[in-house]
Design a protein around this motif. Structure first.
Motif, short mmCIF file in Angstrom:
data_model
loop_
_atom_site.label_atom_id
_atom_site.label_comp_id
_atom_site.label_asym_id
_atom_site.label_seq_id
_atom_site.Cartn_x
_atom_site.Cartn_y
_atom_site.Cartn_z
N VAL A 44 35.27 43.93 33.92
CA VAL A 44 34.53 43.22 34.05
C VAL A 44 32.70 43.83 34.28
O VAL A 44 32.05 43.70 33.50
CB VAL A 44 34.50 42.67 35.10
CG1 VAL A 44 33.39 42.00 35.27
CG2 VAL A 44 35.34 41.46 35.86
N GLU A 45 32.82 45.36 34.17
CA GLU A 45 31.64 45.91 34.65
C GLU A 45 31.58 46.36 32.98
O GLU A 45 30.05 46.30 32.77
CB GLU A 45 31.54 47.15 35.23
CG GLU A 45 31.98 47.12 37.01
CD GLU A 45 32.43 48.26 37.78
OE1 GLU A 45 33.20 49.24 37.14
OE2 GLU A 45 32.80 48.24 39.30
N SER B 179 39.71 35.34 36.14
CA SER B 179 38.40 34.70 36.69
C SER B 179 37.60 36.05 36.02
O SER B 179 36.26 35.67 36.12
CB SER B 179 38.92 34.68 38.34
OG SER B 179 38.81 36.44 38.85
N GLY B 180 37.94 37.57 35.53
CA GLY B 180 37.01 37.81 35.19
C GLY B 180 35.55 37.50 34.10
O GLY B 180 34.58 37.80 33.90
N ARG C 273 33.06 36.09 36.89
CA ARG C 273 32.45 37.56 37.63
C ARG C 273 31.22 38.24 35.95
O ARG C 273 30.48 38.04 36.84
CB ARG C 273 33.06 38.56 38.34
CG ARG C 273 34.33 37.58 39.32
CD ARG C 273 34.81 39.12 39.93
NE ARG C 273 35.67 39.64 39.33
CZ ARG C 273 37.27 39.63 38.14
NH1 ARG C 273 37.46 38.14 38.76
NH2 ARG C 273 37.67 40.29 37.69
N GLU D 46 28.67 35.83 35.96
CA GLU D 46 27.38 35.44 37.19
C GLU D 46 26.80 36.25 37.42
O GLU D 46 25.71 36.83 37.86
CB GLU D 46 28.67 35.67 38.44
CG GLU D 46 27.58 35.18 39.84
CD GLU D 46 28.32 35.25 41.17
OE1 GLU D 46 27.90 34.82 41.92
OE2 GLU D 46 29.63 35.04 40.90
N GLN D 47 27.25 37.95 36.41
CA GLN D 47 26.75 39.37 36.86
C GLN D 47 25.83 39.34 36.11
O GLN D 47 24.49 40.33 36.38
CB GLN D 47 27.93 40.37 37.15
CG GLN D 47 28.51 40.44 38.18
CD GLN D 47 29.85 41.52 38.29
OE1 GLN D 47 29.45 42.61 37.64
NE2 GLN D 47 31.04 41.18 38.87
N GLY E 223 29.74 31.27 42.30
CA GLY E 223 29.77 32.49 43.39
C GLY E 223 31.31 32.54 44.32
O GLY E 223 31.47 33.39 45.03
N ILE F 254 34.46 32.27 43.55
CA ILE F 254 36.10 32.29 42.24
C ILE F 254 36.82 31.45 42.74
O ILE F 254 37.40 30.81 41.73
CB ILE F 254 36.28 33.80 42.15
CG1 ILE F 254 35.10 34.50 42.32
CG2 ILE F 254 36.67 33.64 41.29
CD1 ILE F 254 34.68 34.48 40.75
#
Length: 180
Positions: free
Chosen positions: A87-88, A118-119, A122, A125-126, A153, A155
């Motif tokens: 995700v990051e 669910s990645g 995220r 959103e991020q 937000g 999840i």
């Protein structure tokens, strides 16, 4: 008429795209029950003169297929090695890109599974990017992308809502698709 559109037309498929082409977005694709989903989605996105990268299991990136997938925008995903959060890594790609669209299959497998990843929620959103909801419906021979989804937000609730969006679509192998 471009070649992708012609191939789909000959095969009897319709393409319905109603969402705008965002500079950055995630395309969530379901149901995913067959390797044909990938081929059909690639043809569909190209038939409307758009491009999307995609996340794919690393084991598909062998020579010469790996070179072809990378040239098409493929990003190999390792399920074994954890070199930081995927995700990051993807959020960072979005932040460092002027244009980036990635297609993901939250089921993460062609097998029947109720446990969706669910990645993508995220990441959206991020990275502050919209999620375009795309489907491959073998029941009507339609590939579509007609709605967007903005993560709240929450999840668990968001994943529930996204899964239920796909409840009326039929995969190539209907017994391999579930939202429950």
């Amino acid at each position: 008429m471009n070649l992708s559109r012609l191939i789909l037309k000959i095969a009897g498929w319709k393409v319905n795209v109603a969402v705008p082409e965002f500079p950055k977005s995630i395309i969530c694709v379901a149901p995913h029950t067959s390797n044909w989903d990938f081929i059909l989605c690639e043809l569909a996105i190209r038939s409307v003169n758009r491009h999307s990268g995609f996340l794919m299991k690393e084991s598909w990136f062998f020579f010469p297929l790996g070179n072809i997938f990378k040239a098409m925008g493929g990003i190999p995903v390792s399920r074994k090695e954890k070199k930081g959060s995927l995700v990051e890594q993807i959020v960072e790609k979005y932040k460092n890109s002027e244009r980036l669209t990635l297609a993901v299959t939250p089921e993460g497998t062609r097998k029947r599974t109720a446990k969706w990843h669910s990645g993508f929620l995220r990441i959206a959103e991020q990275a502050d990017v919209p999620i375009c909801l795309a489907y491959v419906d073998f029941g009507t021979k339609t590939i579509g992308m007609e709605d967007t989804f903005a993560p709240s937000g929450d999840i668990e609730k968001d994943l529930h809502d996204v899964k239920h969006y796909y409840k009326n679509f039929t995969g190539r192998y209907p017994d391999k698709f579930t939202i429950e």
